[in-house]
Write an enzyme that holds these catalytic residues in place. Structure first.
Site, short mmCIF file in Angstrom:
data_model
loop_
_atom_site.label_atom_id
_atom_site.label_comp_id
_atom_site.label_asym_id
_atom_site.label_seq_id
_atom_site.Cartn_x
_atom_site.Cartn_y
_atom_site.Cartn_z
N ARG A 1 22.00 -32.24 11.52
CA ARG A 1 21.18 -33.17 12.31
C ARG A 1 21.86 -34.52 12.49
O ARG A 1 21.30 -35.39 13.15
CB ARG A 1 19.87 -33.41 11.56
CG ARG A 1 18.69 -32.64 12.07
CD ARG A 1 17.55 -32.94 11.13
NE ARG A 1 16.27 -32.82 11.72
CZ ARG A 1 15.49 -31.76 11.62
NH1 ARG A 1 15.89 -30.69 11.00
NH2 ARG A 1 14.29 -31.78 12.16
N ARG B 1 0.39 -26.16 16.31
CA ARG B 1 1.04 -25.19 15.43
C ARG B 1 0.29 -25.01 14.11
O ARG B 1 -0.19 -25.95 13.52
CB ARG B 1 2.46 -25.67 15.13
CG ARG B 1 3.14 -24.89 14.00
CD ARG B 1 4.57 -25.23 13.84
NE ARG B 1 4.84 -26.64 13.66
CZ ARG B 1 6.07 -27.18 13.70
NH1 ARG B 1 7.11 -26.40 13.94
NH2 ARG B 1 6.24 -28.45 13.50
N ARG C 1 10.01 -38.35 14.93
CA ARG C 1 10.95 -37.22 14.79
C ARG C 1 11.78 -37.05 16.07
O ARG C 1 12.97 -36.76 16.02
CB ARG C 1 10.18 -35.94 14.45
CG ARG C 1 9.73 -35.93 12.98
CD ARG C 1 8.56 -34.99 12.73
NE ARG C 1 8.80 -33.61 13.09
CZ ARG C 1 7.83 -32.69 13.21
NH1 ARG C 1 6.58 -33.02 12.98
NH2 ARG C 1 8.14 -31.45 13.53
N LYS D 1 12.96 -23.55 17.29
CA LYS D 1 14.05 -23.13 16.38
C LYS D 1 13.53 -22.14 15.33
O LYS D 1 14.10 -21.08 15.12
CB LYS D 1 14.66 -24.36 15.66
CG LYS D 1 15.17 -25.43 16.61
CD LYS D 1 15.78 -26.61 15.87
CE LYS D 1 14.80 -27.41 15.02
NZ LYS D 1 13.76 -28.12 15.78
#
Ligand code: AP5
Ligand code: MG
Length: 214
Positions: A88, A127, A172, A13
């Site tokens: 969300r 990341r 998550r 995203k």
């Protein structure tokens, strides 16, 4: 044009929102980034937000919807919004409808980045971002051209997110499955959902998004 990028942690995203910003007259509105700013502050709210984020759970609907409302309030009407990581929950989806109506905007596309969950842990744990300009990288999928030097600003300072560890990522993902994936039918009923293969390369995903927005 106002769009939602929907997908689990690591779906791409943020990477794609940044690419779209550069190519279209649009602004990325990432509630994750806004909350990371909030947690930097030495306040009760900052500490509460940090605890929730580090656990992998969701911050309250009221806090994030108020952030989105405030951002749209300050945005020029001619700039489109790319909602990254918002809404969300069903409550946030309904708040977004109200907020968009209040600001005279409408939702044009909800783009679902469809990904294979097994690959996401690898994406997230690899990341890192430039500590100076925020450019995003990956240990294997998007390395800096010169080792240890940011392509964009030349900084040699990089950072990793505290919630990018395997345990938190699992939570998550559970939150995504339980609370976020179930909001898709709200938009499917409106006929504005497009599915994009988020397992393709970063450039291929950007090209697919460009085609939807053109
Ligand atoms: P947030 O910051 O939104 O995190 P997230 O949804 O878990 O998603 P990520 O940012 O981890 O993934 P991404 O899809 O942006 O992937 P990226 O492009 O970086 O939220 C963090 C926390 O804040 C939440 O857990 C919650 O506590 C709170 N929060 C935020 N919003 C909230 C809300 N609305 N309500 C309540 N709480 C909220 O890509 C990942 C990596 O993969 C990168 O290294 C990238 O280079 C690489 N990559 C990307 N695309 C590809 C590709 N196609 N191929 C190979 N590698 C790729
Ligand atoms: Mg992100």
């Amino acid at each position: 044009m106002n769009i939602i990028l929907l997908g689990p942690p690591g779906a791409g995203k943020g990477t794609q929102a940044t690419n779209l910003e550069e190519r279209h007259s649009m602004l990325q509105l990432s509630t994750g980034d806004m909350l990371r700013e909030t947690r930097k502050a030495d306040t009760e709210l900052g500490r509460q937000v940090a605890d929730v984020m580090d656990s992998g759970a969701l911050v309250s609907d009221e806090i994030v919807s108020a952030m989105i409302d405030a951002k749209l309030e300050s945005m020029d009407d001619s700039i489109g919004a790319i909602f990254d990581g918002y809404p969300r929950t069903a409550a946030q989806a309904h708040s977004l409808d109200d907020i968009l109506a209040k600001h005279g905007r409408k939702l044009d596309h909800v783009i679902e980045l469809a990904v294979d969950e097994d690959a996401l842990v690898d994406r997230i744990t690899g990341r890192f971002t430039c500590a100076n300009c925020g450019e995003g990288y990956h240990d294997r999928h998007k390395q800096t051209a010169e080792s240890g030097v940011c392509d964009k600003c030349g900084s040699t300072d990089f950072k990793r997110r505290p919630d990018d560890n395997e345990e938190t990522v699992r939570t998550r993902m559970q939150e995504y499955r339980a609370k976020t994936a179930p909001i898709l039918p709200i938009y499917e009923e409106r006929g504005i959902v497009t599915r994009v293969d988020g397992m393709a390369s970063i450039d291929e995903v950007t090209a697919a998004l460009d085609a939807i927005l053109s």
